[in-house]
Design a protein around this motif. Structure first.
Motif, short mmCIF file in Angstrom:
data_model
loop_
_atom_site.label_atom_id
_atom_site.label_comp_id
_atom_site.label_asym_id
_atom_site.label_seq_id
_atom_site.Cartn_x
_atom_site.Cartn_y
_atom_site.Cartn_z
N VAL A 20 37.01 26.87 -107.39
CA VAL A 20 36.37 26.23 -106.24
C VAL A 20 35.48 27.26 -105.54
CG1 VAL A 20 36.78 25.04 -104.05
CG2 VAL A 20 38.40 24.77 -105.93
N ASP A 21 34.27 26.82 -105.16
CA ASP A 21 33.38 27.72 -104.41
C ASP A 21 34.00 28.11 -103.07
OD1 ASP A 21 31.51 27.54 -106.38
OD2 ASP A 21 30.14 26.24 -105.29
N CYS A 22 33.67 29.30 -102.61
CA CYS A 22 34.11 29.74 -101.28
C CYS A 22 32.97 29.53 -100.29
CB CYS A 22 34.54 31.20 -101.32
SG CYS A 22 33.20 32.36 -101.57
N LEU A 91 29.37 20.02 -97.90
CA LEU A 91 28.45 19.31 -98.79
C LEU A 91 28.66 19.68 -100.24
CD1 LEU A 91 25.13 19.30 -96.74
CD2 LEU A 91 26.62 17.37 -97.23
N LYS A 92 28.99 20.96 -100.50
CA LYS A 92 29.24 21.40 -101.88
C LYS A 92 30.46 20.73 -102.49
CE LYS A 92 27.40 26.11 -102.05
NZ LYS A 92 27.80 27.52 -102.20
N ILE A 93 31.52 20.58 -101.68
CA ILE A 93 32.75 20.05 -102.25
C ILE A 93 32.76 18.53 -102.34
CG2 ILE A 93 34.16 22.03 -101.64
CD1 ILE A 93 35.30 20.44 -99.31
N LEU A 94 31.81 17.86 -101.66
CA LEU A 94 31.75 16.39 -101.73
C LEU A 94 31.11 15.90 -102.98
CD1 LEU A 94 30.93 15.36 -98.08
CD2 LEU A 94 33.10 15.26 -99.24
#
Length: 94
Positions: A20-22, A91-94
């Motif tokens: 997962v991105d931080c 927004l990245k995780i959606l």
């Protein structure tokens, strides 16, 4: 022999360990884009890049010139950066 900045970037441990991105993913690449003059690509990579750079420049100049009401300005810029970073992350995780 010219060495590229990309050869010295640190990997994201959060992304490597958990996939997962931080909150900071993309910051180093955005800096490289800014240094190359690719300003739109830098914004696409990490939207908070310009507000963070402005924040850092303001703090450095404040050490030298001691601006009036600098505490309020620093708080505002800090809050703005926090909103941009967290908003980008969401927004990245959606």
């Amino acid at each position: 022999m010219f060495l590229k900045l990309e050869d010295y970037m640190l990997p994201c441990l959060n992304k490597k360990l958990f996939g997962v991105d931080c909150l900071g993913c993309g910051f180093q690449r955005a800096i490289v884009h800014v240094l190359k003059g690719e300003f739109i690509d830098a914004f696409k990579m990490y939207p908070a890049i310009y507000s963070l750079l402005f924040f850092l420049i303001y703090i450095l100049l404040n050490f030298k010139f001691k601006f009036n009401n600098s505490q309020k300005t620093v708080r505002f810029l800090l809050l703005l950066n926090l909103i941009l970073i967290v908003g980008n992350f969401i927004l990245k995780i959606l």
